[in-house]
Scaffold this active site. Structure first.
Site, PDB file in Angstrom:
ATOM      1  N   GLU A 149       2.716  43.627  81.263  1.00 29.13           N
ATOM      2  CA  GLU A 149       1.603  43.818  81.780  1.00 29.13           C
ATOM      3  C   GLU A 149       0.478  44.045  80.740  1.00 29.13           C
ATOM      4  O   GLU A 149      -0.386  45.166  81.011  1.00 29.13           O
ATOM      5  CB  GLU A 149       1.630  44.901  82.471  1.00 29.13           C
ATOM      6  N   GLU A 264      11.430  39.950  87.403  1.00 31.01           N
ATOM      7  CA  GLU A 264      11.416  40.852  88.219  1.00 31.01           C
ATOM      8  C   GLU A 264      11.250  40.562  89.762  1.00 31.01           C
ATOM      9  O   GLU A 264      10.591  41.394  90.392  1.00 31.01           O
ATOM     10  CB  GLU A 264      10.264  41.833  87.995  1.00 31.01           C
TER      11      GLU A 264
HETATM   12  O1  9MR Z   1      11.369  49.991  89.111  1.00 30.77           O
HETATM   13  C1  9MR Z   1      10.862  50.583  88.038  1.00 30.77           C
HETATM   14  C2  9MR Z   1      10.841  52.108  88.741  1.00 30.77           C
HETATM   15  O2  9MR Z   1      12.024  52.700  89.057  1.00 30.77           O
HETATM   16  C3  9MR Z   1      10.243  53.025  87.704  1.00 30.77           C
HETATM   17  O3  9MR Z   1       9.944  54.176  88.178  1.00 30.77           O
HETATM   18  C4  9MR Z   1       8.780  52.315  87.090  1.00 30.77           C
HETATM   19  C5  9MR Z   1       8.476  53.326  85.839  1.00 30.77           C
HETATM   20  O4  9MR Z   1       9.084  53.203  84.921  1.00 30.77           O
HETATM   21  O5  9MR Z   1       9.187  51.025  86.791  1.00 30.77           O
HETATM   22  C6  9MR Z   1       9.564  50.167  87.665  1.00 30.77           C
HETATM   23  O6  9MR Z   1       9.696  48.996  87.177  1.00 30.77           O
HETATM   24  C7  9MR Z   1       8.469  48.318  86.799  1.00 30.77           C
HETATM   25  C8  9MR Z   1       8.682  47.408  85.556  1.00 30.77           C
HETATM   26  O7  9MR Z   1       9.107  48.276  84.270  1.00 30.77           O
HETATM   27  C9  9MR Z   1       7.563  46.568  85.200  1.00 30.77           C
HETATM   28  N1  9MR Z   1       7.068  45.873  86.364  1.00 30.77           N
HETATM   29  C10 9MR Z   1       6.874  46.579  87.610  1.00 30.77           C
HETATM   30  C11 9MR Z   1       8.036  47.252  88.031  1.00 30.77           C
HETATM   31  C12 9MR Z   1       7.824  48.097  89.371  1.00 30.77           C
HETATM   32  O8  9MR Z   1       7.048  49.055  89.524  1.00 30.77           O
END
Ligand code: 9MR
Length: 352
Positions: A149, A264
């Site tokens: 990101e 994802e």
């Molecule tokens: O799904 C993930 C969630 O459980 C966590 O709390 C969060 C913060 O670490 O991250 C989420 O995963 C994200 C991913 O790492 C990057 N792209 C967006 C995902 C969804 O928010």
């Protein structure tokens, strides 16, 4: 699922010995695109059915949180690989590969990192982190989301990168530095830049694709090791996939010898119809459209969804439905029953 088809094993979590389920369909026939899922470390231990469906459907796994800084780096001097090792043991025991997520991201950073100041200190911290984490799994994690990101939410002109600790302290070159450090630590690994909101119709999405192309072109011009772009694929179900835009984006990457993968995938369904059948159909169409648009230019090297069952998904944290019905963003429902989304992915992976 018929439990008696599987040998029940006792839990001995510390040794990671208990995460095995009997051999199923995990080994991918050659030439099909590997499918995988993000995995929650707690559910992996607590939920036998979850382990079983993962082993049944996936050739790949990636930790949903277990390799983020906030988990791996409780303090500046300490590395904690408990979650990473646990998932890798599960992958090994079930004939799957594991992806690494993620090395450089603005999110999930432990508080102590906010005191990192200046280019030298930032590069030192980055070097220690990437060398240690990638080095720990050298030859065992074949693909890493090195950069996550990095594109600005609304990229314009020279402001096309998202502000974060690394940009603020090291400038734009932080992306190249991170990739080079990862390549030093594991020269064989596929190094990925991972990004969201690059799939749909509209100027916002187009601007984000263009900004990402700019980053990749610049890296290629400088001879930096960038091997693939990850489409996160957190699709908003109400928007159409920009099939032409996605295909030409993937074609431009291919011309630079940069692959793509889907990292994802899920379909955010808070604005889709209440009727579950209708909702599931729209979700499957969006998924098929994305996979076809990518493949028209260059088939993805892998397809991963951000979870496998609606039971464990981040989506309701931000996108609950006004009608109180539960979200259905993933390939299996809350009872692990296959939905059209899984059929769409499987059809696609086998066809390719
Ligand atoms: O799904 C993930 C969630 O459980 C966590 O709390 C969060 C913060 O670490 O991250 C989420 O995963 C994200 C991913 O790492 C990057 N792209 C967006 C995902 C969804 O928010």
């Amino acid at each position: 699922m018929r439990r008696r088809d599987f040998v029940q094993v006792g839990l001995a979590v510390a040794a990671h010995a208990a995460l095995q389920v009997p051999a199923t369909h995990a080994a991918a026939p050659s030439r099909r695109i590997p499918y995988g899922s993000a995995v929650r470390g707690d559910a992996l231990v607590d939920d036998y059915d979850y382990r079983t469906v993962l082993a049944e459907h996936c050739q790949l796994v990636v930790p949903e949180g277990g390799l983020k800084w906030v988990v791996v780096r409780p303090s500046e001097d300490r590395f904690d690989f408990y979650e990473g090792d646990k998932l890798l043991a599960f992958a090994d025991q079930n004939g799957m590969k594991m992806r690494g997520h993620t090395l450089i991201w603005h999110g999930a950073m432990p508080d102590w990192t906010s005191s990192i100041r200046g280019a030298e200190a930032a590069e030192k911290a980055m070097t220690k982190h990437i060398h240690t984490v990638v080095g720990q799994y050298k030859g065992r994690i074949p693909s890493w989301d090195v950069i996550n990101e990095a594109i600005a939410e609304d990229p314009r002109g020279s402001d096309y990168l998202r502000p974060n600790l690394w940009l603020e302290n090291m400038g734009k070159g932080y992306i190249e530095t991170a990739l080079r450090l990862a390549a030093e630590a594991d020269p064989q690994a596929q190094l990925v830049i991972n990004e969201y909101d690059i799939e749909c119709v509209g100027e916002y999405y187009e601007n984000r694709r263009n900004a990402l192309l700019r980053v990749v072109r610049d890296l290629r011009d400088r001879g930096a090791p960038i091997h693939a772009v990850g489409f996160q694929g957190h699709l908003k179900g109400q928007y159409e996939i920009d099939k032409e835009g996605v295909s030409s984006f993937v074609a431009e990457l291919k011309a630079m010898d940069v692959d793509v993968l889907v990292t994802e995938l899920d379909v955010i369904d808070n604005l889709l119809p209440a009727d579950e059948k209708k909702r599931d159909q729209v979700i499957a169409v969006r998924v098929t459209d994305l996979l076809e648009a990518i493949s028209d230019a260059n088939p993805p090297t892998a397809i991963l969804t951000w979870g496998i069952t609606d039971r464990y998904t981040w989506v309701p944290t931000w996108f609950t439905r006004d009608d109180g019905r539960l979200n259905r963003p993933l390939p299996l429902d809350r009872d692990y029953k296959t939905k059209p989304m899984m059929d769409a992915i499987k059809r696609f992976a086998a066809r390719a």
